[in-house]
Enzyme design. Structure first.
Site, PDB file in Angstrom:
ATOM      1  N   LYS A   1      26.616 173.073  88.777  1.00  0.00           N
ATOM      2  CA  LYS A   1      26.269 173.922  89.918  1.00  0.00           C
ATOM      3  C   LYS A   1      27.203 173.615  91.088  1.00  0.00           C
ATOM      4  O   LYS A   1      27.722 172.493  91.184  1.00  0.00           O
ATOM      5  CB  LYS A   1      24.828 173.614  90.365  1.00  0.00           C
ATOM      6  CG  LYS A   1      23.755 174.160  89.459  1.00  0.00           C
ATOM      7  CD  LYS A   1      22.378 173.847  90.018  1.00  0.00           C
ATOM      8  CE  LYS A   1      21.283 174.396  89.113  1.00  0.00           C
ATOM      9  NZ  LYS A   1      21.239 175.857  89.060  1.00  0.00           N
TER      10      LYS A   1
ATOM     11  N   ARG B   1      14.808 177.038  79.848  1.00  0.00           N
ATOM     12  CA  ARG B   1      14.309 177.726  78.654  1.00  0.00           C
ATOM     13  C   ARG B   1      14.493 176.854  77.410  1.00  0.00           C
ATOM     14  O   ARG B   1      13.745 176.968  76.449  1.00  0.00           O
ATOM     15  CB  ARG B   1      14.990 179.095  78.517  1.00  0.00           C
ATOM     16  CG  ARG B   1      16.472 179.025  78.348  1.00  0.00           C
ATOM     17  CD  ARG B   1      17.180 180.340  78.696  1.00  0.00           C
ATOM     18  NE  ARG B   1      17.319 180.546  80.140  1.00  0.00           N
ATOM     19  CZ  ARG B   1      17.868 181.640  80.692  1.00  0.00           C
ATOM     20  NH1 ARG B   1      18.309 182.619  79.928  1.00  0.00           N
ATOM     21  NH2 ARG B   1      17.950 181.745  82.002  1.00  0.00           N
TER      22      ARG B   1
HETATM   23  N1  BES Z   1      16.629 175.633  87.997  1.00  0.00           N
HETATM   24  C1  BES Z   1      17.493 176.744  87.927  1.00  0.00           C
HETATM   25  C2  BES Z   1      16.905 177.997  88.574  1.00  0.00           C
HETATM   26  C3  BES Z   1      16.890 177.991  90.069  1.00  0.00           C
HETATM   27  C4  BES Z   1      18.045 178.172  90.786  1.00  0.00           C
HETATM   28  C5  BES Z   1      15.698 177.856  90.729  1.00  0.00           C
HETATM   29  C6  BES Z   1      18.006 178.191  92.160  1.00  0.00           C
HETATM   30  C7  BES Z   1      15.646 177.904  92.110  1.00  0.00           C
HETATM   31  C8  BES Z   1      16.799 178.048  92.826  1.00  0.00           C
HETATM   32  C9  BES Z   1      17.798 177.085  86.468  1.00  0.00           C
HETATM   33  O1  BES Z   1      17.865 176.006  85.621  1.00  0.00           O
HETATM   34  C10 BES Z   1      19.127 177.743  86.456  1.00  0.00           C
HETATM   35  O2  BES Z   1      20.073 177.113  86.792  1.00  0.00           O
HETATM   36  N2  BES Z   1      19.139 179.015  86.076  1.00  0.00           N
HETATM   37  C11 BES Z   1      20.350 179.761  86.066  1.00  0.00           C
HETATM   38  C12 BES Z   1      20.346 180.600  84.808  1.00  0.00           C
HETATM   39  C13 BES Z   1      21.648 181.262  84.545  1.00  0.00           C
HETATM   40  C14 BES Z   1      22.699 180.237  84.174  1.00  0.00           C
HETATM   41  C15 BES Z   1      21.463 182.252  83.419  1.00  0.00           C
HETATM   42  C16 BES Z   1      20.373 180.641  87.309  1.00  0.00           C
HETATM   43  O3  BES Z   1      19.333 181.153  87.702  1.00  0.00           O
HETATM   44  O4  BES Z   1      21.451 180.764  87.886  1.00  0.00           O
HETATM   45 MN    MN Z   2      19.781 175.140  85.565  1.00  0.00          MN
END
Ligand code: BES
Ligand code: MN
Ligand code: ZN
Length: 506
Positions: free
Chosen positions: A281, A355
């Site tokens: 990230k 997931r």
């Molecule tokens: N934990 C995150 C989702 C999230 C992001 C929650 C920001 C709250 C604030 C999750 O694990 C994630 O990173 N999801 C990705 C999925 C994507 C790679 C398909 C997302 O939402 O960007």
């Molecule tokens: Mn994630």
């Protein structure tokens, strides 16, 4: 928070602080009118002279009131009478109790069951009152050398008027206190930093909860060896890059008369820190990914509330706990993993890890032949784009279950919104190399995440709550919200009520 219910004349109630809600129109509610009569029209005059404006959430302390036994009076503005809905009522409660939590008072007598709020009765208003009191005294100061002093408030006296149901108020207050305490448990677990709140820490919390339950909660922890033997390759793949070992935490509560009654199952996403893994990230606000275990935290909070309330249902609570880190051993984009169900998954993005831990937990849930399964997860940033920070996203393979959850959210005022889980979205998960991919592209990210989970939830009624937007606040007020403990606890209490209706019909 302790509470008592008082039906006596509020002017005669001995308390450190009388809390009196007032509408802007100046027409006093019954308890306020009694206090006004006893105190030479103190409240009426303050309003008439413009010394107190009853705008929603305004509060004013009156350090002394003649003719009343209470030591102080706290006026709380309810705003316009015809706009007094659930949200306004809660705002007034929050204003009252955040003020009380800063005062040197250990008890307060509040007259909120008088306030007309839609069709809600005394029990609901009492419940909201105790929940607000619990939330208001919450502090997270474990890591402060010189913390602000803790709130003194320990007891709420509910002033219940003539013709109101004191017993209902008591039952409502009991729920509110238990749910509020559950919410605070969830907030603390969420707020704890990733270097403290690890998968093993969550497992210890479960064990402690079991030990403290006097046999009501049976706890089982599956370590990496057990998960390997089981074949939970997807859950394990997420923790591969971390020095912190992965855990699957299982808590069982048997409250139904028949221990063989099909349990309701809660499944929480417990990513104790989400760096994104190799699909790292960006750095900005990455600290907030310590909140990526708020689904798990809400399961713990709900289990706490259940242990306090002891509903006659069977419940299994599962937490899939791992830390998502980049490392030489970490799962890489393109890697293909084998889930507990046997399906292979092409991991196209290691940041779509939630997931991957949930799918194995859902498969694990099959063994309980559940009446329903609800998973709770900070799953997608897309949920924030779709719904912002007010509604939890709800997706389900069963419309009755979805309705039950929506209804529970309305009652608890911890609301969710139903999104479609149509088959048309499923093909976004097609993979050239495995049974499915772990991402479905940018369109409808919240829905395709749920589509992924749905492939592992074909054996039971299942719903998914995406709490990415509702589990915590950012900015100056940064902190976990404790949602959706209210919704989940209400959902389980409603299942108890359903079961009782069925038994009566037999
Ligand atoms: N934990 C995150 C989702 C999230 C992001 C929650 C920001 C709250 C604030 C999750 O694990 C994630 O990173 N999801 C990705 C999925 C994507 C790679 C398909 C997302 O939402 O960007
Ligand atoms: Mn994630
Ligand atoms: Zn995540």
């Amino acid at each position: 928070m302790e509470f008592t219910v008082q039906t006596a004349n509020p002017a005669k109630v001995e308390t450190a602080c009388l809390v009196v809600p007032v509408f802007k129109d100046g027409d006093l509610l019954p308890a306020a009118a009694k206090l006004d009569d006893a105190s030479e029209r103190l409240i009426g005059q303050l309003i008439e002279r413009g010394d107190f404006s009853a705008g929603l959430g305004n509060v004013q302390m009156i350090p002394f009131a003649p003719g009343v036994s209470g030591e102080r009076l706290l006026l709380v503005g309810l705003g316009e009478r015809d706009k007094c809905n659930e949200a306004a009522f809660r705002k007034a409660l929050d204003a009252a109790f955040t003020t009380l939590a800063k005062l040197p008072v250990s008890d307060a007598a509040a007259a909120f069951t008088d306030v007309p709020v839609g069709e809600h009765g005394c029990a609901w208003k009492a419940r909201m009152t105790l929940e607000a009191a619990e939330r208001a005294i919450y502090r997270f100061v474990e890591f402060k050398s010189d913390p602000a002093p803790a709130a003194k408030l320990e007891r709420v006296i509910l002033l219940v008027g003539d013709g109101q149901d004191a017993e209902a108020a008591k039952q409502g207050a009991r729920l509110g206190a238990a749910i509020g305490a559950g919410i605070n448990v969830t907030r603390t677990l969420g707020n704890l930093p990733g270097n403290v709140c690890t998968p093993r820490y969550l497992a210890e919390q479960a064990e402690a909860l079991g030990k403290g339950s006097g046999g009501a909660l049976e706890v089982e922890i599956l370590d990496e060896e057990a998960l390997e033997a089981l074949g939970a390759g997807s859950l394990l793949s997420v923790g591969r890059g971390s020095a912190e070992p992965t855990r699957l935490i299982v808590m069982k509560y048997q409250g139904a008369d028949n221990p063989d009654d099909a349990p309701h199952v809660l499944v929480g996403k417990g990513i104790t820190f989400d760096t994104g893994g190799i699909s790292l990230k960006p750095g900005e606000n990455m600290d907030e990914m310590k909140f990526d275990m708020c689904g798990a935290a809400s399961v713990f909070g709900t289990v706490n509330a259940v242990l306090a309330l002891r509903p006659r249902i069977n419940l299994v609570a599962i937490v899939a706990a791992a830390e998502n880190m980049p490392d030489g051993k970490a799962t890489k984009p393109g890697d293909i993993i084998k889930t507990l169900k046997g399906l292979s998954v092409e991991v196209l993005n290691t940041d779509a890890e939630g997931r991957l831990v949930l799918c194995d937990a859902l498969t694990y849930a099959e063994r309980f032949q559940p009446a329903s399964v609800v998973d709770i997860a900070t799953l997608t940033g897309a949920a924030i784009i779709a719904l912002g920070h007010h509604a939890t996203g709800l997706l389900s393979n069963d419309d009755d279950l979805a309705l039950d959850l929506l209804e529970a959210g309305e009652t608890a005022w911890d609301r969710a919104w139903h999104l479609p889980l149509w088959d048309e979205y499923q093909e976004q998960l097609d993979s050239n190399f495995a049974d499915l991919a772990n991402i479905g592209g940018r369109p409808a990210g919240t829905i395709t995440a749920a589509c992924f989970l749905s492939r592992f939830a074909d054996k039971f009624p299942w719903a998914h709550l995406d709490i990415a937007g509702t589990a915590w606040s950012s900015g100056k007020q940064k902190g976990a919200s404790g949602r959706p403990v209210g919704l989940l606890t209400q959902y389980l209490l409603d299942r108890e009520a359903d079961a009782e209706v069925e038994t009566d019909a037999e």
